[in-house]
Design a protein around this motif. Sequence first.
Motif, short mmCIF file in Angstrom:
data_model
loop_
_atom_site.label_atom_id
_atom_site.label_comp_id
_atom_site.label_asym_id
_atom_site.label_seq_id
_atom_site.Cartn_x
_atom_site.Cartn_y
_atom_site.Cartn_z
N ASN A 190 0.99 -1.15 0.06
CA ASN A 190 0.06 0.00 -0.10
C ASN A 190 0.71 1.28 -0.15
O ASN A 190 0.56 2.28 -0.64
CB ASN A 190 -1.03 0.07 1.25
N ALA A 191 1.97 1.14 0.73
CA ALA A 191 3.02 2.20 0.51
C ALA A 191 3.49 2.49 -0.81
O ALA A 191 3.57 3.52 -1.29
CB ALA A 191 3.69 2.16 1.72
N VAL A 192 3.99 1.45 -1.26
CA VAL A 192 4.60 1.68 -2.63
C VAL A 192 3.69 2.07 -3.56
O VAL A 192 3.78 2.98 -4.54
CB VAL A 192 5.05 0.29 -2.83
N LEU A 193 2.29 1.61 -3.38
CA LEU A 193 1.31 2.27 -4.64
C LEU A 193 0.85 3.59 -4.34
O LEU A 193 0.99 4.34 -5.29
CB LEU A 193 0.12 1.31 -3.99
N GLY A 194 1.18 4.00 -2.91
CA GLY A 194 0.79 5.39 -2.63
C GLY A 194 1.94 6.16 -3.10
O GLY A 194 1.62 7.23 -3.86
N TYR A 195 3.27 5.83 -2.95
CA TYR A 195 4.28 6.60 -3.69
C TYR A 195 4.19 6.60 -5.32
O TYR A 195 4.56 7.64 -5.75
CB TYR A 195 5.49 6.05 -3.21
N SER A 196 3.93 5.48 -5.67
CA SER A 196 3.78 5.29 -6.99
C SER A 196 2.67 6.47 -7.91
O SER A 196 2.71 6.66 -8.86
CB SER A 196 3.53 3.93 -7.68
N GLU A 197 1.41 6.52 -7.03
CA GLU A 197 0.39 7.60 -7.33
C GLU A 197 1.04 8.69 -7.21
O GLU A 197 0.46 9.70 -8.10
CB GLU A 197 -0.80 7.20 -6.49
N MET A 198 1.75 9.29 -6.41
CA MET A 198 2.44 10.67 -6.17
C MET A 198 3.34 11.00 -7.39
O MET A 198 3.40 11.79 -8.03
CB MET A 198 3.07 10.65 -4.96
#
Length: 156
Positions: free
Chosen positions: A148-156
């Motif tokens: 979830n953290a990786v997905l959050g960073y990738s969306e930013m």
Amino acid sequence: MLLLRVQQPGTDGSPSFIIQAANPSAAERIRSFGHAESFLDRNIDDVFPNLVQKKARAEYKACVKTGTIRRYTITPPGGSVTLESIATPVRDATRKNGTHIVVITRDIVEHVRQERELADALWQAQQANKSKAEFLAAMSHELRTPLNAVLGYSEM
């Protein structure tokens, strides 16, 4: 297998149960209890050990009184033998009361042992399934959090 003759109530109000016939294995079992060598035409009170006698007498009385088949188990002292018995009343059609009881008994100690082993195996399987479910839930959580953290960073 035993054939018991039901003698109608005596002075104490309860019927007597007289061994009228027995097959060879029943005769051997009765002898193994360490009681009467000769048991035909004898009351069960004189032949059966006390623990077996009390349970058997209660079941036979209920069998005669209700006119129904009784299934029961007995474990004599020592617990090395567990007996399952089925007592079936034989009725006199003219008098409509029980005249005899046919008792079929078998040693179920092996059956009881197998049931315990199956119950233990079931418990172990349930514990393993519970452990598996807890492990998968923990792993799912541990993997989802960083993803979830990786997905959050990738969306930013």
